[in-house]
Write an enzyme that holds these catalytic residues in place. Structure first.
Site, PDB file in Angstrom:
ATOM      1  N   CYS A   2      -2.768  28.591  39.349  1.00 13.17           N
ATOM      2  CA  CYS A   2      -3.125  29.229  40.621  1.00 13.17           C
ATOM      3  C   CYS A   2      -2.431  30.574  40.704  1.00 13.17           C
ATOM      4  O   CYS A   2      -1.597  30.909  39.879  1.00 13.17           O
ATOM      5  CB  CYS A   2      -2.655  28.367  41.781  1.00 13.17           C
ATOM      6  SG  CYS A   2      -3.300  26.697  41.705  1.00 13.17           S
ATOM      7  N   ARG A  27      -6.656  33.526  37.552  1.00 15.75           N
ATOM      8  CA  ARG A  27      -5.754  32.367  37.453  1.00 15.75           C
ATOM      9  C   ARG A  27      -6.286  31.163  38.218  1.00 15.75           C
ATOM     10  O   ARG A  27      -5.852  30.042  38.027  1.00 15.75           O
ATOM     11  CB  ARG A  27      -4.369  32.723  38.001  1.00 15.75           C
ATOM     12  CG  ARG A  27      -3.638  33.822  37.263  1.00 15.75           C
ATOM     13  CD  ARG A  27      -2.316  34.096  37.908  1.00 15.75           C
ATOM     14  NE  ARG A  27      -1.478  32.915  37.907  1.00 15.75           N
ATOM     15  CZ  ARG A  27      -0.754  32.542  36.851  1.00 15.75           C
ATOM     16  NH1 ARG A  27      -0.819  33.264  35.745  1.00 15.75           N
ATOM     17  NH2 ARG A  27      -0.027  31.468  36.867  1.00 15.75           N
ATOM     18  N   TRP A  75      -6.702  26.889  41.526  1.00 23.75           N
ATOM     19  CA  TRP A  75      -7.474  26.176  40.511  1.00 23.75           C
ATOM     20  C   TRP A  75      -7.026  24.734  40.663  1.00 23.75           C
ATOM     21  O   TRP A  75      -5.926  24.377  40.275  1.00 23.75           O
ATOM     22  CB  TRP A  75      -7.174  26.706  39.121  1.00 23.75           C
ATOM     23  CG  TRP A  75      -8.082  26.129  38.071  1.00 23.75           C
ATOM     24  CD1 TRP A  75      -8.928  25.050  38.184  1.00 23.75           C
ATOM     25  CD2 TRP A  75      -8.253  26.592  36.748  1.00 23.75           C
ATOM     26  NE1 TRP A  75      -9.586  24.828  37.016  1.00 23.75           N
ATOM     27  CE2 TRP A  75      -9.215  25.752  36.121  1.00 23.75           C
ATOM     28  CE3 TRP A  75      -7.720  27.622  36.014  1.00 23.75           C
ATOM     29  CZ2 TRP A  75      -9.612  25.936  34.795  1.00 23.75           C
ATOM     30  CZ3 TRP A  75      -8.114  27.806  34.699  1.00 23.75           C
ATOM     31  CH2 TRP A  75      -9.064  26.974  34.115  1.00 23.75           C
ATOM     32  N   ASN A 101       2.201  27.213  42.870  1.00 23.97           N
ATOM     33  CA  ASN A 101       1.520  27.130  41.590  1.00 23.97           C
ATOM     34  C   ASN A 101       2.349  26.209  40.717  1.00 23.97           C
ATOM     35  O   ASN A 101       3.538  26.436  40.515  1.00 23.97           O
ATOM     36  CB  ASN A 101       1.393  28.509  40.937  1.00 23.97           C
ATOM     37  CG  ASN A 101       0.772  28.405  39.534  1.00 23.97           C
ATOM     38  OD1 ASN A 101       0.002  27.473  39.272  1.00 23.97           O
ATOM     39  ND2 ASN A 101       1.136  29.311  38.650  1.00 23.97           N
ATOM     40  N   GLY A 102       1.732  25.130  40.206  1.00 19.30           N
ATOM     41  CA  GLY A 102       2.469  24.187  39.370  1.00 19.30           C
ATOM     42  C   GLY A 102       2.094  22.760  39.746  1.00 19.30           C
ATOM     43  O   GLY A 102       1.088  22.519  40.409  1.00 19.30           O
ATOM     44  N   GLU A 481     -14.684  27.248  12.333  1.00 17.36           N
ATOM     45  CA  GLU A 481     -14.060  28.016  13.412  1.00 17.36           C
ATOM     46  C   GLU A 481     -14.223  29.515  13.183  1.00 17.36           C
ATOM     47  O   GLU A 481     -14.505  30.271  14.107  1.00 17.36           O
ATOM     48  CB  GLU A 481     -12.591  27.640  13.552  1.00 17.36           C
ATOM     49  CG  GLU A 481     -11.848  28.380  14.638  1.00 17.36           C
ATOM     50  CD  GLU A 481     -12.454  28.202  16.039  1.00 17.36           C
ATOM     51  OE1 GLU A 481     -13.307  27.314  16.226  1.00 17.36           O
ATOM     52  OE2 GLU A 481     -12.079  28.980  16.924  1.00 17.36           O
ATOM     53  N   LYS A 485     -16.049  31.950  15.933  1.00 13.51           N
ATOM     54  CA  LYS A 485     -15.320  33.118  16.487  1.00 13.51           C
ATOM     55  C   LYS A 485     -16.172  34.373  16.358  1.00 13.51           C
ATOM     56  O   LYS A 485     -16.293  35.173  17.258  1.00 13.51           O
ATOM     57  CB  LYS A 485     -13.992  33.324  15.762  1.00 13.51           C
ATOM     58  CG  LYS A 485     -12.880  32.413  16.198  1.00 13.51           C
ATOM     59  CD  LYS A 485     -12.306  32.705  17.570  1.00 13.51           C
ATOM     60  CE  LYS A 485     -12.837  31.948  18.728  1.00 13.51           C
ATOM     61  NZ  LYS A 485     -13.111  30.556  18.747  1.00 13.51           N
ATOM     62  N   GLU A 488     -19.812  33.995  18.516  1.00 11.82           N
ATOM     63  CA  GLU A 488     -19.799  33.866  19.985  1.00 11.82           C
ATOM     64  C   GLU A 488     -19.400  35.176  20.672  1.00 11.82           C
ATOM     65  O   GLU A 488     -19.728  35.377  21.836  1.00 11.82           O
ATOM     66  CB  GLU A 488     -18.889  32.738  20.443  1.00 11.82           C
ATOM     67  CG  GLU A 488     -17.412  32.949  20.241  1.00 11.82           C
ATOM     68  CD  GLU A 488     -16.585  31.819  20.850  1.00 11.82           C
ATOM     69  OE1 GLU A 488     -16.943  31.298  21.914  1.00 11.82           O
ATOM     70  OE2 GLU A 488     -15.580  31.446  20.239  1.00 11.82           O
ATOM     71  N   HIS A 504     -28.129  23.200  -1.359  1.00  7.95           N
ATOM     72  CA  HIS A 504     -29.169  22.253  -0.909  1.00  7.95           C
ATOM     73  C   HIS A 504     -30.065  22.871   0.148  1.00  7.95           C
ATOM     74  O   HIS A 504     -30.566  22.178   1.026  1.00  7.95           O
ATOM     75  CB  HIS A 504     -28.508  20.976  -0.389  1.00  7.95           C
ATOM     76  CG  HIS A 504     -27.727  20.260  -1.445  1.00  7.95           C
ATOM     77  ND1 HIS A 504     -28.315  19.490  -2.428  1.00  7.95           N
ATOM     78  CD2 HIS A 504     -26.401  20.263  -1.717  1.00  7.95           C
ATOM     79  CE1 HIS A 504     -27.387  19.026  -3.238  1.00  7.95           C
ATOM     80  NE2 HIS A 504     -26.218  19.473  -2.834  1.00  7.95           N
ATOM     81  N   LYS A 603     -15.793  30.058  30.170  1.00  7.86           N
ATOM     82  CA  LYS A 603     -14.526  29.637  29.566  1.00  7.86           C
ATOM     83  C   LYS A 603     -14.442  28.123  29.531  1.00  7.86           C
ATOM     84  O   LYS A 603     -13.872  27.542  28.632  1.00  7.86           O
ATOM     85  CB  LYS A 603     -13.338  30.205  30.342  1.00  7.86           C
ATOM     86  CG  LYS A 603     -11.982  29.842  29.754  1.00  7.86           C
ATOM     87  CD  LYS A 603     -11.851  30.284  28.301  1.00  7.86           C
ATOM     88  CE  LYS A 603     -10.564  29.820  27.661  1.00  7.86           C
ATOM     89  NZ  LYS A 603     -10.560  30.038  26.184  1.00  7.86           N
TER      90      LYS A 603
HETATM   91  C1  AGP Z   1     -14.455  28.459  21.647  1.00  9.22           C
HETATM   92  O1  AGP Z   1     -14.056  29.792  21.399  1.00  9.22           O
HETATM   93  C2  AGP Z   1     -15.388  28.358  22.828  1.00  9.22           C
HETATM   94  N1  AGP Z   1     -14.822  28.939  23.980  1.00  9.22           N
HETATM   95  C3  AGP Z   1     -15.879  26.932  23.040  1.00  9.22           C
HETATM   96  O2  AGP Z   1     -16.448  26.462  21.832  1.00  9.22           O
HETATM   97  C4  AGP Z   1     -14.798  25.936  23.480  1.00  9.22           C
HETATM   98  O3  AGP Z   1     -13.935  25.657  22.407  1.00  9.22           O
HETATM   99  C5  AGP Z   1     -15.505  24.639  23.902  1.00  9.22           C
HETATM  100  O4  AGP Z   1     -16.355  24.923  24.999  1.00  9.22           O
HETATM  101  C6  AGP Z   1     -14.527  23.527  24.297  1.00  9.22           C
HETATM  102  O5  AGP Z   1     -13.789  23.942  25.417  1.00  9.22           O
HETATM  103  P1  AGP Z   1     -12.481  23.082  25.826  1.00  9.22           P
HETATM  104  O6  AGP Z   1     -11.533  23.176  24.668  1.00  9.22           O
HETATM  105  O7  AGP Z   1     -11.978  23.750  27.063  1.00  9.22           O
HETATM  106  O8  AGP Z   1     -12.927  21.685  26.050  1.00  9.22           O
END
Ligand code: AGP
Length: 608
Positions: A2, A27, A75, A101-102, A481, A485, A488, A504, A603
């Site tokens: 928060c 936040r 949050w 916050n906490g 990964e 990266k 996305e 294949h 996010k």
């Molecule tokens: C990764 O860079 C993405 N933001 C996305 O794949 C993310 O890892 C996925 O949505 C899972 O999110 P979470 O770890 O908050 O569960």
């Protein structure tokens, strides 16, 4: 997570508080509230929804006159987002106001104790307990009352507190959650983070653990929990307002990449005591660990990729079968969970709907769930039977980096703990693994310092149409990964492939100049991966290799090589992913993409 803001001085408090809260909205943003003393009493306004709702409700603060006040963006952790659960929280006669916050970890027994004494609670939050405790102990001396309460609460807090009968003072306290205070010729400020007050002052004091601050319009006093007054040195902030949120970095993502040495350290060290791994929060005795017959790791996105690495490491070290599932698949495939199974869900946000559903499905079938989570008090953290936090701090960029690295560490620790209990590794190997674990932060730092070379190489591919990542074993997990990266945040099509699988079908996509990133960190697979590199090169690919220092043989098959420092092959992901994160980042920057907020993404995917 928060945001809190407070002000006491010559100017109207409400507009300053709202302005500060707007800078902290990253936040927390599911509700907001504010309390301002109008000369006679404290007025409180709070509303569920974005900060804009509060701004409209108070006509940008105009309906809340007064020169001392506190505010909060929330949050939600304890208690759903709602008007009544929004902060500030207060005592029965609204003479004591608190923003927080906490997490107050012992709020339930404290609330029960106060209820026995006749106190009534209107919210589901832990924070309201602080307000009522202040009321309970209040004897007319705010500082003494605050110290009594702080000695009795457990958990983490950054607090802003005001007393209606002491309008010439504001109070702040910190334990575990960030807090700064600042001073200008117009007054004194409280904030969760520098950006909230940078517009008013560049002279700030970072409140340290278990310190309490008494703020007056033109002065601040700092105290320990023993009410001993202490001197603190101010910090002059050189950043501009926008950069302040990013601590001088161009993007949150770059800032968070550079925080990885710290997040790895913060996740690792508290769980190593006297050269022994102790994961108290695991909630499993050695006997229970010995009885684990199978582990199901369930997650989404990058957390899933961490889980794929976890499979290789746990199976390799502890010889426990591991099945890794995408949460969106797991929850609907009627999974077979047998006696002796353990479920681990991994989530940075702790709010991913599919992962939360997988957790609930597992629990509904009577299986214990361990959550590896970053956001304290998040839904998954609250509903898991046990939580192993990745102490990565707030991760703002949509593309995860530091939390992913912390997830890897959590999985290594689990693998080593399980292996130690099941005696599948010898003491000598355990010690060497521990040594290699502890070296990771410095090695990550080293790789981050290579960013210029990566940026230079990345600029060659900002116009690419397809980029492939290939690898075997853990290198396949790294490829997953690395590919995510890149795609996305740069919107370039990319695929990760098990190197042995390329021929294949997908190899038909390789054309002259196609970039193929070959990850080769597993010595026993070097030759196999080199063969795959030769295969794609024969079809025109440009091969970028990410491999261990000393693997010179790879140079005959690669066009460009990035070396990573020597570490145990099980931990190679933590190092190899660094140049791939930087590569994706600089390609996206070169393409002018919105790195921190990529199109179509959020996010936290809190819906199916
Ligand atoms: C990764 O860079 C993405 N933001 C996305 O794949 C993310 O890892 C996925 O949505 C899972 O999110 P979470 O770890 O908050 O569960």
């Amino acid at each position: 997570m928060c945001g809190i803001v407070g002000y006491i001085g010559k100017r109207q408090a409400a507009p300053i508080i709202l302005d500060g809260l707007a800078k902290l909205e990253y936040r927390g943003y599911d509700s907001a509230g504010m309390a301002v003393f109008d000369g006679e009493k404290v007025n409180v306004k709070k509303a569920v929804g974005r900060l804009k709702v509060l701004e409209e409700l108070t006509h940008d603060g105009a309906t809340m006159p007064g020169t001392v006040g506190i505010g909060h963006t929330r949050w939600a952790t304890h208690g759903a987002p709602s008007d009544v659960n929004s902060h500030p929280h207060f005592n029965g006669d609204k003479t004591i106001m608190v923003v927080h916050n906490g997490i107050i970890e012992n709020y339930i027994p404290l609330r029960a104790k106060l209820q026995k004494k006749g106190y009534e609670f209107v919210s589901e939050t832990d924070t309201e307990v602080v307000a009522q405790m202040l009321d309970y102990y209040y004897d007319g001396n705010p500082m003494e009352t605050i110290l009594k309460v702080l000695h009795r609460i457990e958990g983490s807090y950054a607090l802003g507190i005001m007393f209606a009968d002491h309008p010439g003072e504001l109070f702040a306290a910190r334990k575990g959650s960030p807090l700064v205070v600042g001073q200008s010729e117009d007054g004194c400020f409280i904030a969760s983070d520098v950006p909230a007050i940078l517009k008013y002052t560049r002279t700030v004091y970072f409140v340290d653990e278990q310190e309490v601050v008494r703020l007056e319009p033109d002065h601040m006093h700092f105290y320990t929990l023993d009410e001993e007054e202490i001197e603190k040195q101010p910090t002059t902030i050189e950043w501009d307002a926008d950069a302040a949120e990013k601590a001088g970095y161009e993007h949150f993502m770059l800032k968070e990449m550079y925080e990885q040495p710290k997040t790895v350290t913060d996740t690792l060290l508290p769980r190593i005591k006297k050269d022994t791994i102790e994961i108290e929060e695991l909630g499993l005795s050695d006997e229970e660990i010995a009885r684990i017959r199978k582990i199901h790791i369930v997650a989404c996105g990058s957390a899933y990729h961490a889980g794929v690495t976890g499979k290789y490491v746990i199976e390799g070290l502890a010889r426990i079968p591991v099945e890794v599932d995408l949460a969106s698949e797991f929850r609907y495939r009627n999974p077979i969970l047998e006696e002796g199974a353990m479920v681990i869900v991994i989530s940075q946000s702790g709010e991913t709907a599919d992962t939360l559903a997988a957790l609930r499905e597992s629990k509904a079938r009577g299986f214990k769930v361990l959550g590896i989570v970053n956001v304290v008090g998040s839904s998954i953290a609250r509903e898991a039977d046990n939580v192993m936090y990745t102490w990565a701090g707030p991760e703002i960029a949509v593309a995860t980096t530091k939390a992913y690295s912390a997830q890897l560490i959590a999985l290594y620790l689990l693998a080593m703990k399980f292996a130690s209990v099941k005696k599948t590794i010898k003491e000598e190997e355990y010690k060497k693994l521990l040594r290699d674990l502890k070296r990771l932060p410095d090695q990550i730092e080293l790789l981050l310092n290579n960013k210029k070379n990566i940026q230079h190489f990345a600029n060659r591919y900002i116009g690419a149409r397809d980029i492939f990542f290939i690898g075997r074993g853990i290198d396949y997990a790294i490829s997953l990964e690395g590919s995510l990266k890149l795609k996305e945040i740069s919107y370039i099509h990319s695929e990760a492939y098990a190197a042995g699988e390329l021929k294949h079908g997908t190899i038909s996509l390789i054309e002259e100049g196609t970039l193929v990133a070959a990850v080769s960190t597993q010595p026993e697979l070097y030759q196999k991966t080199i063969s795959n590199m030769v295969e794609v090169k024969a079809r025109g690919a440009f091969v970028l290799a990410v491999t261990n220092e000393g693997n010179k043989e790879i140079e005959k098959a690669a066009d460009y090589v990035i070396y990573i420092p020597e570490t145990n092959p099980y931990f190679a992901n933590s190092l190899a992913i660094i140049p791939l994160q930087l590569f994706g980042y600089y390609v996206a920057v070169g393409r002018g993409c919105d790195v921190d907020k990529p199109r179509n993404l959020a996010k936290s995917v809190t819906v199916e």
